[in-house]
Design a protein around this motif. Structure first.
Motif, short mmCIF file in Angstrom:
data_model
loop_
_atom_site.label_atom_id
_atom_site.label_comp_id
_atom_site.label_asym_id
_atom_site.label_seq_id
_atom_site.Cartn_x
_atom_site.Cartn_y
_atom_site.Cartn_z
N ILE A 73 7.68 -10.45 34.96
CA ILE A 73 7.76 -9.62 36.17
C ILE A 73 8.71 -8.45 35.95
CG2 ILE A 73 8.51 -9.61 38.59
CD1 ILE A 73 7.56 -12.57 38.68
N ASN A 74 9.81 -8.71 35.25
CA ASN A 74 10.75 -7.64 34.89
C ASN A 74 10.01 -6.54 34.13
OD1 ASN A 74 12.86 -6.04 33.98
ND2 ASN A 74 14.04 -7.71 33.11
N GLY A 75 9.12 -6.95 33.22
CA GLY A 75 8.36 -5.97 32.44
C GLY A 75 7.52 -5.06 33.31
N PHE A 76 6.70 -5.65 34.22
CA PHE A 76 5.86 -4.76 35.02
C PHE A 76 6.64 -4.08 36.13
CE2 PHE A 76 4.70 -8.49 37.80
CZ PHE A 76 4.89 -7.92 39.04
N HIS A 77 7.74 -4.72 36.59
CA HIS A 77 8.59 -4.10 37.62
C HIS A 77 9.31 -2.88 37.05
CE1 HIS A 77 12.06 -3.71 40.35
NE2 HIS A 77 11.34 -4.34 41.24
N ASP A 78 9.78 -3.00 35.79
CA ASP A 78 10.57 -1.93 35.17
C ASP A 78 9.77 -1.05 34.22
OD1 ASP A 78 12.59 -3.05 36.56
OD2 ASP A 78 13.88 -3.50 34.86
N ALA A 79 8.45 -1.30 34.11
CA ALA A 79 7.62 -0.45 33.24
C ALA A 79 7.76 1.02 33.62
CB ALA A 79 6.15 -0.87 33.34
N ALA A 80 7.92 1.25 34.92
CA ALA A 80 8.03 2.63 35.40
C ALA A 80 9.21 3.36 34.81
CB ALA A 80 8.14 2.64 36.93
N ASN A 81 10.27 2.62 34.47
CA ASN A 81 11.47 3.27 33.95
C ASN A 81 11.19 4.08 32.70
OD1 ASN A 81 12.90 1.97 35.96
ND2 ASN A 81 13.44 0.25 34.66
N SER A 82 10.35 3.55 31.82
CA SER A 82 10.11 4.21 30.55
C SER A 82 8.83 5.02 30.50
CB SER A 82 10.11 3.18 29.41
OG SER A 82 9.25 2.11 29.71
N ILE A 83 7.92 4.80 31.46
CA ILE A 83 6.65 5.54 31.38
C ILE A 83 6.41 6.49 32.54
CG2 ILE A 83 5.59 3.65 30.07
CD1 ILE A 83 4.01 2.97 32.63
N ALA A 84 7.28 6.46 33.57
CA ALA A 84 7.02 7.29 34.75
C ALA A 84 6.94 8.77 34.38
CB ALA A 84 8.11 7.07 35.80
N THR A 85 7.90 9.26 33.59
CA THR A 85 7.90 10.70 33.29
C THR A 85 6.77 11.07 32.32
OG1 THR A 85 9.52 10.33 31.52
CG2 THR A 85 10.37 10.96 33.67
N ILE A 86 6.46 10.18 31.39
CA ILE A 86 5.41 10.50 30.41
C ILE A 86 4.02 10.48 31.06
CG2 ILE A 86 4.82 8.21 29.47
CD1 ILE A 86 5.18 9.44 26.70
N VAL A 87 3.89 9.70 32.14
CA VAL A 87 2.63 9.68 32.90
C VAL A 87 2.56 10.89 33.83
CG1 VAL A 87 1.31 8.44 34.67
CG2 VAL A 87 2.29 7.19 32.75
N SER A 88 3.69 11.18 34.50
CA SER A 88 3.69 12.29 35.46
C SER A 88 3.49 13.64 34.78
CB SER A 88 4.99 12.29 36.27
OG SER A 88 6.10 12.59 35.45
N THR A 89 3.90 13.76 33.51
CA THR A 89 3.69 15.01 32.77
C THR A 89 2.36 15.01 32.01
OG1 THR A 89 4.95 14.11 30.90
CG2 THR A 89 6.15 15.48 32.47
N LYS A 90 1.58 13.90 32.17
CA LYS A 90 0.24 13.79 31.59
C LYS A 90 0.23 13.83 30.05
CE LYS A 90 -2.25 15.51 35.64
NZ LYS A 90 -1.13 15.43 36.55
N VAL A 91 1.34 13.41 29.44
CA VAL A 91 1.38 13.30 27.99
C VAL A 91 0.49 12.14 27.54
CG1 VAL A 91 2.86 12.81 26.00
CG2 VAL A 91 3.65 14.34 27.81
N LEU A 92 0.55 11.02 28.28
CA LEU A 92 -0.32 9.88 28.03
C LEU A 92 -0.96 9.44 29.34
CD1 LEU A 92 1.91 7.60 25.73
CD2 LEU A 92 0.04 9.08 25.00
N THR A 93 -2.11 8.80 29.22
CA THR A 93 -2.70 8.19 30.41
C THR A 93 -1.88 6.95 30.75
OG1 THR A 93 -4.16 6.71 29.15
CG2 THR A 93 -4.99 8.94 29.63
#
Length: 335
Positions: A19-39
């Motif tokens: 649960i920690n993994g999916f709860h905190d996944a946003a910490n490391s991927i939020a900016t890379i998703v919002s800038t559309k570098v990766l899907t």
């Protein structure tokens, strides 16, 4: 002897790690998703791979040792650990459902401490004695220090990058920073795995000590870190899109350059605190870094209303988790 209850606690601990993994996944991927570098799908695979990579490179487990010392050994029972885990999982799921990026780390610490203090009350002992104040006060101080350190690093790194790239062509710079975001997000995911998986290692270790499966001070069995890193990586692969939206878009608008700055600042903060054995919150750290990056543009670039709500969520996480754990421990006593 391995008891059924110990097996249940280990399974719950790994469930919390997932649960920690999916709860905190946003910490490391939020900016890379919002800038559309990766899907989003590519981003969670990328982050999960670096979460697990920490298993091969981090061997000292200082954070796990700090967590294990939060509650003195004579107040730790298997029921204390069980109540703490149930409370931590409950609060994590509540905050995930409402898209609140609270700290999984502090949820776990609050639950563990709250159950230990309730056990002390049943033993007719001052509940404060059930908490090792040294490591606990250090952890609580970093509720505020981690985001501030992340903020400072975010400001410094972003200003430095802007200075050295001031004469670059915008299109060329953006292309390069999109590539660099792969590196910075990977570093942040590695630091997240190395810091957060250790917290569950500490809980499993003390559970095994409480059941006399291993002696206190013994070397941690290798299967514990392997299981914990695997669980957090699998959790990261499952996403956590409600919090991605908050972290990636609601605090401040982030460009690829700013994404690199924020992720690098967050990763540096986590690397330093991990080496010092301080269990800080990845959520708090990256939030501070994102705010720092926003401040380099102007103060109004940060959505302060959202930020203040996040801070309130951070402040109440430990006491609410402790309260949940105390209630759950009391219920367990009558079963």
């Amino acid at each position: 002897m391995v008891t059924t209850l110990l097996v249940a606690v280990i399974c719950l601990a790994l469930a919390f790690d997932f649960i920690n993994g999916f709860h905190d996944a946003a910490n490391s991927i939020a900016t890379i998703v919002s800038t559309k570098v990766l899907t989003p799908f590519q981003a969670v695979l990328w982050a999960a791979a670096f979460n697990f990579l920490a298993f091969f490179l981090i061997k000292d487990h200082k954070v796990a040792n700090t967590i294990a010392k939060t509650v003195p050994e004579h107040f730790i029972t298997i029921h204390v650990i069980l109540a703490g885990l149930i409370a931590a999982i409950t609060w994590n799921l509540i905050t995930w459902w409402f898209g609140i990026p609270s700290s999984s780390s502090h949820t776990l610490i609050g639950g563990f401490a709250g159950a230990g203090m309730t056990n002390a009350l049943y033993m007719h002992v001052n509940p404060i004695e059930a908490v090792n104040l040294g490591p606990t006060l250090q952890i609580m101080a970093f509720i505020f220090l981690a985001p501030v350190i992340g903020l400072v690093f975010g400001v410094v790194i972003n200003i430095f990058i802007l200075h050295i790239c001031k004469n670059a062509r915008p299109a060329t710079a953006e292309r390069w920073f999109k590539r660099l975001q792969l590196v910075s997000s990977g570093a942040l995911s590695f630091a997240h795995g190395g810091n957060d998986a250790q917290k569950v290692m500490g809980i499993i270790y003390v559970a095994m000590v409480s059941q006399k499966v291993i002696t206190n001070g013994a070397v941690m069995p290798e299967w514990i870190p392997l299981a914990c890193y695997s669980a957090i990586a699998l959790g990261t692969m499952s996403g956590g899109w409600k919090i991605v939206k908050t972290m990636g878009t609601k605090i401040t608008k982030v460009t690829p350059l700013e994404g690199v700055s924020a992720e690098t600042a967050g990763a540096i903060t986590l690397f330093v605190t991990e080496r010092l054995g301080i269990p800080v919150s990845t959520t708090h750290t990256i939030t501070g870094s994102i705010i720092g990056v926003g401040l380099t543009k102007r103060a109004s670039a940060v959505r302060w209303g959202v930020t203040i709500n996040l801070v309130w969520a951070w402040v109440i996480t430990i006491p609410i988790s402790a309260l949940f754990a105390g209630i759950i421990y009391s219920i367990i006593q009558f079963i």
